[in-house]
Design an enzyme around this catalytic site. Structure first.
Site, PDB file in Angstrom:
ATOM      1  CG  LEU A  65      36.216  43.686  36.281  1.00 17.38           C
ATOM      2  CD1 LEU A  65      34.792  43.308  36.701  1.00 17.38           C
ATOM      3  CD2 LEU A  65      36.952  44.337  37.448  1.00 17.38           C
ATOM      4  CG  ASP A  66      42.311  39.868  37.286  1.00 15.65           C
ATOM      5  OD1 ASP A  66      42.730  40.621  36.387  1.00 15.65           O
ATOM      6  OD2 ASP A  66      42.821  39.789  38.414  1.00 15.65           O
ATOM      7  NE  ARG A  67      37.935  32.298  31.571  1.00 14.46           N
ATOM      8  CZ  ARG A  67      38.185  31.502  30.544  1.00 14.46           C
ATOM      9  NH1 ARG A  67      39.382  31.495  29.998  1.00 14.46           N
ATOM     10  NH2 ARG A  67      37.248  30.719  30.053  1.00 14.46           N
TER      11      ARG A  67
END
Length: 238
Positions: A65-67
Protein backbone atom coordinates in the site's frame (compact mmCIF):
# COMPACT_ATOMS: atom_id res chain seq x y z
CA UNK A 1 1.18 -14.26 34.47
CA UNK A 2 2.17 -11.55 32.02
CA UNK A 3 -0.15 -10.51 29.21
CA UNK A 4 0.59 -11.71 25.69
CA UNK A 5 2.49 -9.19 23.53
CA UNK A 6 0.21 -6.96 21.47
CA UNK A 7 0.89 -5.41 18.05
CA UNK A 8 2.39 -1.94 18.20
CA UNK A 9 1.90 0.48 15.32
CA UNK A 10 -0.49 -1.79 13.39
CA UNK A 11 -3.50 -4.03 13.99
CA UNK A 12 -3.60 -7.79 13.48
CA UNK A 13 -6.88 -8.49 11.68
CA UNK A 14 -6.59 -12.20 10.88
CA UNK A 15 -4.16 -15.03 11.48
CA UNK A 16 -4.56 -18.63 10.38
CA UNK A 17 -1.51 -20.82 9.94
CA UNK A 18 1.09 -19.04 7.80
CA UNK A 19 -1.37 -16.39 6.57
CA UNK A 20 -1.60 -13.03 8.32
CA UNK A 21 -3.68 -10.00 7.43
CA UNK A 22 -2.76 -6.76 9.16
CA UNK A 23 -4.04 -3.19 9.08
CA UNK A 24 -1.39 -0.68 8.03
CA UNK A 25 -1.76 2.86 9.34
CA UNK A 26 -1.30 5.78 6.97
CA UNK A 27 2.05 7.54 6.82
CA UNK A 28 4.03 4.31 7.23
CA UNK A 29 6.00 2.54 4.51
CA UNK A 30 5.05 -1.05 3.75
CA UNK A 31 8.73 -1.98 3.44
CA UNK A 32 11.93 0.03 3.71
CA UNK A 33 15.70 -0.21 3.73
CA UNK A 34 17.31 -1.36 6.99
CA UNK A 35 17.17 1.22 9.74
CA UNK A 36 13.97 2.88 8.48
CA UNK A 37 10.62 2.31 10.19
CA UNK A 38 8.07 0.33 8.18
CA UNK A 39 5.13 -1.99 8.59
CA UNK A 40 7.44 -4.94 7.98
CA UNK A 41 9.71 -3.83 10.84
CA UNK A 42 6.72 -3.53 13.18
CA UNK A 43 5.23 -6.91 12.25
CA UNK A 44 8.58 -8.65 12.60
CA UNK A 45 9.15 -7.09 16.01
CA UNK A 46 5.71 -8.25 17.18
CA UNK A 47 6.14 -11.82 15.93
CA UNK A 48 9.62 -12.02 17.42
CA UNK A 49 8.31 -10.95 20.84
CA UNK A 50 5.17 -13.06 20.77
CA UNK A 51 6.70 -16.25 19.40
CA UNK A 52 10.10 -15.89 21.09
CA UNK A 53 11.95 -16.03 17.78
CA UNK A 54 15.69 -15.54 17.72
CA UNK A 55 17.47 -14.46 14.57
CA UNK A 56 15.90 -13.81 11.19
CA UNK A 57 12.77 -15.53 9.90
CA UNK A 58 10.66 -15.68 6.74
CA UNK A 59 7.95 -13.08 6.23
CA UNK A 60 6.72 -12.18 2.75
CA UNK A 61 4.75 -9.14 1.63
CA UNK A 62 2.73 -10.11 -1.43
CA UNK A 63 1.56 -6.57 -2.24
CA UNK A 64 2.00 -3.03 -0.98
CA UNK A 65 0.00 0.00 0.00
CA UNK A 66 1.26 3.50 -0.73
CA UNK A 67 2.78 5.19 2.30
CA UNK A 68 -0.17 7.58 2.98
CA UNK A 69 -2.78 4.82 2.51
CA UNK A 70 -4.22 2.75 5.37
CA UNK A 71 -5.86 -0.66 5.41
CA UNK A 72 -5.58 -4.39 4.89
CA UNK A 73 -2.39 -6.16 3.81
CA UNK A 74 -1.72 -9.88 3.56
CA UNK A 75 1.58 -11.50 4.57
CA UNK A 76 2.88 -15.05 4.48
CA UNK A 77 5.14 -16.82 6.94
CA UNK A 78 6.53 -19.52 4.67
CA UNK A 79 7.49 -19.92 1.01
CA UNK A 80 4.67 -22.25 -0.04
CA UNK A 81 2.01 -19.93 1.36
CA UNK A 82 3.66 -16.93 -0.30
CA UNK A 83 3.72 -18.71 -3.65
CA UNK A 84 0.04 -19.63 -3.48
CA UNK A 85 -1.07 -16.16 -2.44
CA UNK A 86 1.19 -14.63 -5.08
CA UNK A 87 -0.47 -16.78 -7.74
CA UNK A 88 -3.83 -15.36 -6.72
CA UNK A 89 -2.56 -11.81 -7.13
CA UNK A 90 -1.08 -12.68 -10.52
CA UNK A 91 -4.34 -14.32 -11.59
CA UNK A 92 -6.37 -11.37 -10.27
CA UNK A 93 -8.57 -13.65 -8.19
CA UNK A 94 -8.07 -11.67 -4.98
CA UNK A 95 -10.86 -9.21 -4.31
CA UNK A 96 -9.56 -5.79 -3.26
CA UNK A 97 -12.05 -3.17 -2.09
CA UNK A 98 -11.06 0.38 -1.17
CA UNK A 99 -12.89 3.28 0.40
CA UNK A 100 -11.93 6.77 -0.71
CA UNK A 101 -13.24 10.25 -0.01
CA UNK A 102 -12.43 12.49 -2.94
CA UNK A 103 -12.84 16.19 -3.55
CA UNK A 104 -15.74 17.23 -5.75
CA UNK A 105 -18.99 15.63 -6.85
CA UNK A 106 -18.27 12.44 -8.78
CA UNK A 107 -20.52 11.90 -11.79
CA UNK A 108 -21.99 9.50 -12.65
CA UNK A 109 -22.62 7.87 -9.28
CA UNK A 110 -21.18 4.54 -10.42
CA UNK A 111 -19.02 3.42 -13.28
CA UNK A 112 -15.69 2.14 -14.56
CA UNK A 113 -12.56 4.18 -15.15
CA UNK A 114 -10.34 2.95 -17.98
CA UNK A 115 -6.95 4.59 -18.48
CA UNK A 116 -3.35 4.02 -19.36
CA UNK A 117 -1.00 4.92 -16.52
CA UNK A 118 2.78 5.24 -16.39
CA UNK A 119 5.17 5.54 -13.48
CA UNK A 120 7.12 8.79 -13.92
CA UNK A 121 10.85 7.90 -13.94
CA UNK A 122 12.85 8.92 -10.86
CA UNK A 123 9.76 10.41 -9.20
CA UNK A 124 7.35 8.78 -6.73
CA UNK A 125 4.39 9.66 -8.91
CA UNK A 126 2.31 8.34 -11.81
CA UNK A 127 0.34 9.95 -14.61
CA UNK A 128 -2.38 9.11 -17.11
CA UNK A 129 -1.01 8.89 -20.66
CA UNK A 130 -2.50 8.32 -24.14
CA UNK A 131 -3.26 4.68 -25.06
CA UNK A 132 -0.38 4.58 -27.55
CA UNK A 133 2.24 5.72 -25.02
CA UNK A 134 5.01 3.08 -24.94
CA UNK A 135 5.25 3.16 -21.14
CA UNK A 136 1.51 3.23 -20.46
CA UNK A 137 -0.09 0.26 -18.71
CA UNK A 138 -3.80 -0.56 -18.80
CA UNK A 139 -5.55 0.58 -15.59
CA UNK A 140 -9.11 -0.43 -14.69
CA UNK A 141 -11.20 0.24 -11.61
CA UNK A 142 -14.90 0.10 -10.78
CA UNK A 143 -16.53 2.50 -8.36
CA UNK A 144 -19.84 3.34 -6.76
CA UNK A 145 -20.88 6.29 -4.64
CA UNK A 146 -21.61 5.52 -1.00
CA UNK A 147 -22.53 9.07 0.02
CA UNK A 148 -22.36 12.73 -0.98
CA UNK A 149 -20.62 14.82 1.66
CA UNK A 150 -19.94 18.54 1.89
CA UNK A 151 -17.79 19.22 -1.15
CA UNK A 152 -16.64 15.62 -1.35
CA UNK A 153 -17.78 12.16 -2.46
CA UNK A 154 -17.35 8.90 -0.58
CA UNK A 155 -16.55 6.07 -3.00
CA UNK A 156 -16.23 2.31 -2.81
CA UNK A 157 -13.68 1.10 -5.35
CA UNK A 158 -12.79 -2.32 -6.69
CA UNK A 159 -9.44 -2.59 -8.41
CA UNK A 160 -9.18 -4.77 -11.47
CA UNK A 161 -5.52 -3.90 -12.05
CA UNK A 162 -2.82 -2.75 -9.65
CA UNK A 163 -0.80 0.11 -11.09
CA UNK A 164 1.40 2.59 -9.26
CA UNK A 165 -0.84 5.06 -7.37
CA UNK A 166 -3.70 3.82 -9.56
CA UNK A 167 -6.71 5.05 -7.59
CA UNK A 168 -5.02 8.32 -6.74
CA UNK A 169 -3.98 9.21 -10.29
CA UNK A 170 -7.18 8.01 -11.99
CA UNK A 171 -9.34 10.01 -9.58
CA UNK A 172 -7.16 13.13 -9.75
CA UNK A 173 -7.02 13.06 -13.55
CA UNK A 174 -10.82 13.49 -13.55
CA UNK A 175 -10.72 16.38 -11.10
CA UNK A 176 -11.45 14.27 -8.00
CA UNK A 177 -8.20 14.06 -5.99
CA UNK A 178 -8.30 11.97 -2.83
CA UNK A 179 -8.78 14.20 0.22
CA UNK A 180 -5.39 14.96 1.74
CA UNK A 181 -3.46 13.92 -1.37
CA UNK A 182 -1.60 17.17 -2.06
CA UNK A 183 0.77 15.27 -4.34
CA UNK A 184 -2.11 14.91 -6.82
CA UNK A 185 -3.71 18.30 -6.33
CA UNK A 186 -5.92 17.95 -3.26
CA UNK A 187 -6.45 21.14 -1.24
CA UNK A 188 -8.37 19.70 1.73
CA UNK A 189 -6.16 18.30 4.52
CA UNK A 190 -6.70 14.92 6.13
CA UNK A 191 -5.45 13.35 9.32
CA UNK A 192 -2.60 14.54 11.56
CA UNK A 193 -0.71 17.43 9.96
CA UNK A 194 2.75 16.16 10.84
CA UNK A 195 5.87 18.23 10.31
CA UNK A 196 7.20 15.57 7.95
CA UNK A 197 4.76 15.58 5.02
CA UNK A 198 5.74 12.00 4.18
CA UNK A 199 4.08 10.84 7.41
CA UNK A 200 0.68 12.31 6.51
CA UNK A 201 -2.38 10.25 5.60
CA UNK A 202 -4.80 10.51 2.71
CA UNK A 203 -8.47 9.48 2.73
CA UNK A 204 -7.83 6.20 0.94
CA UNK A 205 -8.32 2.95 2.86
CA UNK A 206 -7.89 -0.66 1.77
CA UNK A 207 -11.23 -1.72 3.21
CA UNK A 208 -11.23 -5.47 2.54
CA UNK A 209 -9.42 -8.42 1.02
CA UNK A 210 -11.10 -11.58 -0.27
CA UNK A 211 -8.87 -14.55 -1.04
CA UNK A 212 -8.41 -18.30 -0.75
CA UNK A 213 -6.41 -19.41 2.26
CA UNK A 214 -3.07 -20.70 0.89
CA UNK A 215 -3.27 -23.99 2.78
CA UNK A 216 -6.95 -24.84 3.32
CA UNK A 217 -8.05 -23.20 0.04
CA UNK A 218 -11.14 -21.88 1.80
CA UNK A 219 -12.41 -18.50 0.57
CA UNK A 220 -12.58 -15.80 3.22
CA UNK A 221 -12.90 -12.02 3.54
CA UNK A 222 -11.25 -9.71 6.04
CA UNK A 223 -12.48 -6.15 6.63
CA UNK A 224 -10.20 -3.43 7.99
CA UNK A 225 -12.09 -1.04 10.32
CA UNK A 226 -11.76 2.65 9.59
CA UNK A 227 -8.91 4.20 11.58
CA UNK A 228 -9.36 7.24 13.81
CA UNK A 229 -8.50 9.98 11.26
CA UNK A 230 -11.59 9.00 9.27
CA UNK A 231 -13.87 10.03 12.15
CA UNK A 232 -13.38 13.70 11.28
CA UNK A 233 -15.05 13.08 7.91
CA UNK A 234 -18.35 12.35 9.70
CA UNK A 235 -19.39 9.60 7.32
CA UNK A 236 -23.06 8.58 7.52
CA UNK A 237 -22.22 5.15 8.96
CA UNK A 238 -19.52 6.32 11.38
Amino acid sequence: MSAAPQPEGFDLLHEEGPCLIVAKPGGVLTQAVPGVDSLEVRVRAFLRRRDAIEGNFYLAHLHRLDRPVSGALVLARHVRAAKRIGEQFEGRTIGKTYWAVVEGRVEPEAGTWLDHVRKIPDVAQAEVVPPDHPEGRHAVLHYRTLARLEGTTWLEIELETGRTHQIRVQAASRGYPVVGDAQYGAVQPFGPQTEDERERWIALHARSLELNHPMTRERFTVVAPLPEPWQALKLPES
